[in-house]
Scaffold this active site. Structure first.
Site, PDB file in Angstrom:
ATOM      1  N   HIS A 305       0.861  -1.195   0.000  1.00  0.00           N
ATOM      2  CA  HIS A 305       0.000   0.000   0.000  1.00  0.00           C
ATOM      3  C   HIS A 305       0.893   1.238   0.000  1.00  0.00           C
ATOM      4  O   HIS A 305       1.957   1.245   0.607  1.00  0.00           O
ATOM      5  CB  HIS A 305      -0.898   0.008   1.255  1.00  0.00           C
ATOM      6  CG  HIS A 305      -2.081   0.895   1.110  1.00  0.00           C
ATOM      7  ND1 HIS A 305      -2.016   2.247   1.321  1.00  0.00           N
ATOM      8  CD2 HIS A 305      -3.348   0.627   0.746  1.00  0.00           C
ATOM      9  CE1 HIS A 305      -3.205   2.776   1.110  1.00  0.00           C
ATOM     10  NE2 HIS A 305      -4.033   1.820   0.755  1.00  0.00           N
ATOM     11  N   ASP A 362      -7.878  -5.437   0.048  1.00  0.00           N
ATOM     12  CA  ASP A 362      -8.327  -6.309  -1.054  1.00  0.00           C
ATOM     13  C   ASP A 362      -7.926  -7.764  -0.885  1.00  0.00           C
ATOM     14  O   ASP A 362      -8.305  -8.601  -1.702  1.00  0.00           O
ATOM     15  CB  ASP A 362      -7.737  -5.779  -2.370  1.00  0.00           C
ATOM     16  CG  ASP A 362      -8.304  -4.416  -2.704  1.00  0.00           C
ATOM     17  OD1 ASP A 362      -7.516  -3.491  -2.969  1.00  0.00           O
ATOM     18  OD2 ASP A 362      -9.532  -4.270  -2.661  1.00  0.00           O
TER      19      ASP A 362
END
Ligand code: SDX
Length: 427
Positions: A305, A362
């Site tokens: 991320h 996700d």
């Protein structure tokens, strides 16, 4: 005088104000940098750039903290509802009981779409990716709701915001129904926002649809986890589109297009496809090595991320929700075990530890969505459905900012300097 930052370049020096937020990193206000020094900053991907001021969502990537209007995501996921979080993002405070009742009523009164809009689906192939359908149909909304596209009118902004939040479940469910050749179902406003969506998606006219409480709760929690996330790529797209004065329907369609990318919202579909490709835990070491191989484009989807250099707090909630849903539905998905082992092995691998790559929102969501019955092609559609409230809230915040101006970045030009045209016969 507050803190100052000094820039010295060659024989030039310039002073800039350092601005402080309520929490998080200070910023150097460089709005007059070009005027004072004739230089730009250079920050492709905006790794060190704050594009705006916002009071909606705060992320501390080092600590793995996510707050919506100050409330921790874990508390909201545990105790709130998607409609309540939507109200919070739009209005800044948790609603009173009356405010919640009124908001639910308002949203439920916008869940139907113009009948002509439903004709758009017929123009697509049945095997079109649902995200392609979403880009087209949501972009077309501005052709139907001219009475709420004047962005200078707060009442227009309010109505178009509610229309977008309310109609996304109807549009998303229709995209799924169209793909599988089943008839669309109209909204049933006696159900909750999320229950209405599940019925429009999985219900059929031939029989009553029985909502599974654990599924409704898990779906609502997944919507909460995807509602907003500071200035991510799709939100920045919505803000940039909105900065030109484009109507909100067009701006949200632009956000949907950006979200589709596998590096962003498309990662949930890519992560489950990756888990299916890996299959059994014995194959994990091979894929871990591929992810570490610079010459191999393969990445662990659902890992890493830009902001979180710690565990994504949404992944924590998502992982516990997997167990709840699999137990409630009495589904035994071996991919969950593969995902757990993949996480375990990756988090104990130096490569992932040094690059601070942790599971993100996700990584686990696809396992839940698959257990509920969604095909992988619908995963990013669900992300877009939930993120619409964040996009709309961020768009409203930008439009309401008196200092708002069109976004227009500059560049570092590396092309040819001026040269004269040479006629064809002389080349
Ligand atoms: C979302 O911004 C948001 O908030 C987004 C989001 C939201 O709610 O809106 O949180 C939703 O988009 C979550 C992220 C979903 N994407 C994925 O899961 C795709 C896989 N992850 C990546 O592609 C990547 O981690 C990004 C795109 C998420 C972040 O990329 P960055 O910050 O630009 O970092 P990078 O690509 O420069 O990677 C840094 C290093 C690189 O190695 P080096 O070049 O430094 O040697 O880490 C490596 C990368 O190769 N790396 C990975 C990796 N992710 C980064 N290596 C293997 N597997 C991965 N998943």
């Amino acid at each position: 005088m507050g803190d100052q930052a000094k820039l010295s370049a060659g024989d030039q020096t310039a002073d800039f104000a350092v601005l402080k937020g309520s929490v998080g990193p200070d910023v150097v206000d460089i709005r007059k940098l070009y005027a004072d020094t004739g230089m730009f900053t250079f920050d492709p991907g905006f790794t060190s750039t704050a594009s705006c001021e916002s009071a909606l969502t705060y992320i501390d990537g080092e600590e793995g903290v996510l707050l919506h209007r100050g409330y921790p995501i874990g508390q909201l996921a545990e105790s709130s509802s998607f409609m309540e979080v939507s109200y919070l993002l739009l209005n800044g405070e948790l609603p009173s009981q009356q405010e919640m009742t009124d908001f639910n009523y308002t949203i439920s009164r916008h869940t139907m779409v113009h009948e002509q809009l439903l004709q758009f689906y017929k123009g697509f192939r049945r095997d079109a990716h649902p995200m392609a359908v979403m880009c087209g149909v949501v972009g077309a909304l501005s052709a139907f709701y001219h009475d709420s596209t004047d962005i200078s009118d707060p009442e227009h902004r309010r109505i178009s915001s509610h229309r977008l939040i309310a109609k996304m479940p109807t549009i998303a469910a229709a995209a799924y129904k169209f793909a599988i050749g089943q008839p669309f179902l109209y909204p049933d406003n006696s159900l909750s926002y999320t229950g209405n969506f599940l019925r429009m998606t999985f219900g059929v006219p031939a029989e009553e649809y029985e909502l599974h409480p654990a599924v409704e709760r898990a779906m609502d929690r997944i919507f909460i986890l995807h509602a907003d996330h500071e200035q991510n790529a799709s939100t920045s797209t919505v803000r940039l589109a909105g900065s030109s004065g484009a109507n909100p329907f067009a701006c949200i369609a632009a956000g949907i297009a950006c979200l589709w990318g596998p590096a962003h919202g498309g990662a949930n579909e890519a992560a489950l496809n990756m888990l299916r490709e890996i299959g059994t835990p014995d194959k994990i070491p091979h894929y871990i090595e591929r992810a570490k191989d610079k010459d191999d484009p393969f990445r662990l989807m659902g890992f890493g991320h830009r902001v979180y250099k710690n565990y994504d707090p949404r992944a924590t909630v998502m992982q516990s929700t997997v167990r709840e849903v699999l137990d409630a539905l009495k589904v035994d998905d071996p991919l969950f075990e593969t995902a757990l082992q993949l996480e375990e092995i990756a988090l104990n691998d130096d490569y992932f530890a040094e690059k601070k790559l942790f599971p993100n929102v996700d990584f686990y969501s696809g396992i839940i969505l698959s257990a509920i019955g969604f095909p992988t092609t619908m995963f990013t559609v669900l992300f877009a459905l939930a993120r619409t409230v964040g996009w709309v809230a961020q768009w409203n915040e930008m439009i309401s900012d008196p200092g708002q101006k069109i976004g227009r970045p500059r560049q570092l030009y590396t092309g040819p300097v001026q040269r004269d045209y040479v006629p064809l016969e002389k080349r």
